[in-house]
Design a protein around this motif. Structure first.
Motif, PDB file in Angstrom:
ATOM      1  N   TYR A 183       0.809  -0.995  -0.068  1.00  0.00           N
ATOM      2  CA  TYR A 183      -0.083   0.001   0.029  1.00  0.00           C
ATOM      3  C   TYR A 183       0.888   1.336   0.030  1.00  0.00           C
ATOM      4  O   TYR A 183       2.122   1.259   0.663  1.00  0.00           O
ATOM      5  N   VAL A 233      -3.695   4.320  -0.837  1.00  0.00           N
ATOM      6  CA  VAL A 233      -4.747   4.520   0.364  1.00  0.00           C
ATOM      7  C   VAL A 233      -5.185   5.792   0.454  1.00  0.00           C
ATOM      8  O   VAL A 233      -4.623   6.938   0.239  1.00  0.00           O
ATOM      9  N   LEU A 259      -7.999   1.452  -1.533  1.00  0.00           N
ATOM     10  CA  LEU A 259      -8.378   1.324   0.074  1.00  0.00           C
ATOM     11  C   LEU A 259      -8.755   2.324   0.877  1.00  0.00           C
ATOM     12  O   LEU A 259      -7.861   3.414   0.818  1.00  0.00           O
ATOM     13  N   GLU A 297     -12.782  -4.014  -1.405  1.00  0.00           N
ATOM     14  CA  GLU A 297     -11.588  -3.540  -1.148  1.00  0.00           C
ATOM     15  C   GLU A 297     -11.166  -3.382   0.206  1.00  0.00           C
ATOM     16  O   GLU A 297      -9.911  -3.665   0.628  1.00  0.00           O
TER      17      GLU A 297
END
Length: 364
Positions: A183, A233, A259, A297
């Motif tokens: 991420y 994110v 996300l 997700e």
């Protein structure tokens, strides 16, 4: 199998807490003689691909730890067994020393800060810990480079910054061989830009949106599959969660931020009353209404904890039993709210500059 074991452990711990509460009553409790079968509804999925809980572990702003101190950190992190860790580089100045005459970044991958980052990623790689990597701020906002002619212009929406991020990812993934970076978190708590720099929420949002869009495009065009697979994110905010979630899941960004992730330091009464679960459910529902893909997700807390005691980011109650109960309660409520993962602040108090006495004391 490893993850299943951790999930079962959480369930057992949950039951142990319930049992302890029951046995504290004035009455003895006896097992019923009739059927006491527990039924689990496996058709109702709260979270797909639950990743569990972890911690924020950043490279120190100040300290080059001794080998003995690093070994101590590794031992403690090994005991903790995090499923995920949020790791924020100090800023782009961790690996950029300046800019050439064409405004191209000048890199130093052997810098002190990058060596500290790699020590943390070494642990993650060895222990199969997923990493959310990021940078606190852009070059223009703080540090020596913010005083240079080019550095002053490298704000969130300047593609120079996104190219710096791409080059950093390429170094860590291709040159160093890390596979744990899953991420990316481009800006920490963008809701505070107005407080720190002036302007309006709309101005900061537009700048953030443009930067995220440019970064996602560069990632998608990378020749490195591991970079293409990294999920951005956001909104990563501590305040105004509802408003920023709506921005992150707008038509402009819903396909770029894969996300939905926020921060929440809950007051003690918010946890003990069960209100934190309702808040998290509400924020998740807002994201899902705007983008049904959120159900697939997931929804995460990049920084979670109880409201601090200070000074600075320190939580002095971490040494007490009640804190352990409350943070565990928080984690259970977050799981029931449909959380994908949570990262607790923070692994070690000397990561960041606080008051000198606190930094020195906690480091040792």
């Amino acid at each position: 199998m490893k993850n299943i074991g951790k999930k079962i452990c959480v369930a057992v711990l949950s039951l142990s807490m319930i049992a302890s509460n029951m046995t504290n009553s004035f009455y003895k409790i006896y097992a019923a003689e009739n059927d006491s079968t527990i039924y689990v509804d496996t058709d109702q999925i709260i979270t797909k691909d639950f990743e569990g809980f972890g911690v924020q572990w950043d490279p120190s702003d100040l300290f080059d730890y001794t080998d003995e101190q690093w070994d101590s950190f590794y031992e403690k992190a090994g005991f903790l067994k995090p499923n995920v860790m949020r790791v924020m580089l100090h800023d782009g100045d961790s690996y950029v020393t300046g800019f050439d005459e064409n405004s191209n970044p000048i890199y130093d991958w052997d810098s002190v800060m990058m060596k500290r980052v790699c020590k943390i990623l070494d642990f993650a790689e060895k222990n199969n810990v997923s990493i959310m990597l990021g940078e606190w701020r852009s070059i223009s906002e703080r540090g020596l480079l913010s005083y240079t002619d080019v550095g002053k212009t490298v704000k969130w929406d300047n593609p120079i910054w996104q190219q710096m991020i791409m080059d950093c990812l390429k170094y860590l993934i291709v040159e160093k061989g890390y596979t744990c970076i899953k991420y990316y978190n481009m800006v920490n708590e963008p809701n505070y830009y107005v407080r720190d720099n002036g302007g309006t929420d709309q101005t900061s949002y537009d700048m953030w949106k443009k930067g995220i869009t440019q970064l996602r495009q560069m990632m998608d065009e990378s020749e490195v599959k591991a970079i293409r697979d990294i999920k951005i994110v956001g909104p990563d905010v501590y305040d105004k969660q509802e408003a920023w979630i709506k921005q992150a899941k707008s038509d402009d960004l819903k396909d770029k931020i894969e996300l939905t992730e926020i921060h929440r330091y809950a007051p003690k009464n918010e946890v003990e009353s069960g209100l934190i679960e309702e808040k998290l459910k509400n924020w998740k529902a807002i994201a899902e209404e705007l983008d049904p893909n959120v159900k697939e997700e997931g929804f995460a807390i990049g920084e979670m904890g109880l409201s601090g005691t200070g000074p600075g980011d320190c939580q002095l109650n971490a040494r007490y039993y009640d804190y352990g109960v409350d943070i565990f309660d928080y984690a259970l409520q977050a799981t029931r709210a449909g959380l994908k993962f949570g990262s607790v602040w923070g692994f070690e108090d000397s990561m960041h500059v606080q008051h000198n006495d606190i930094v020195s004391t906690f480091k040792d």
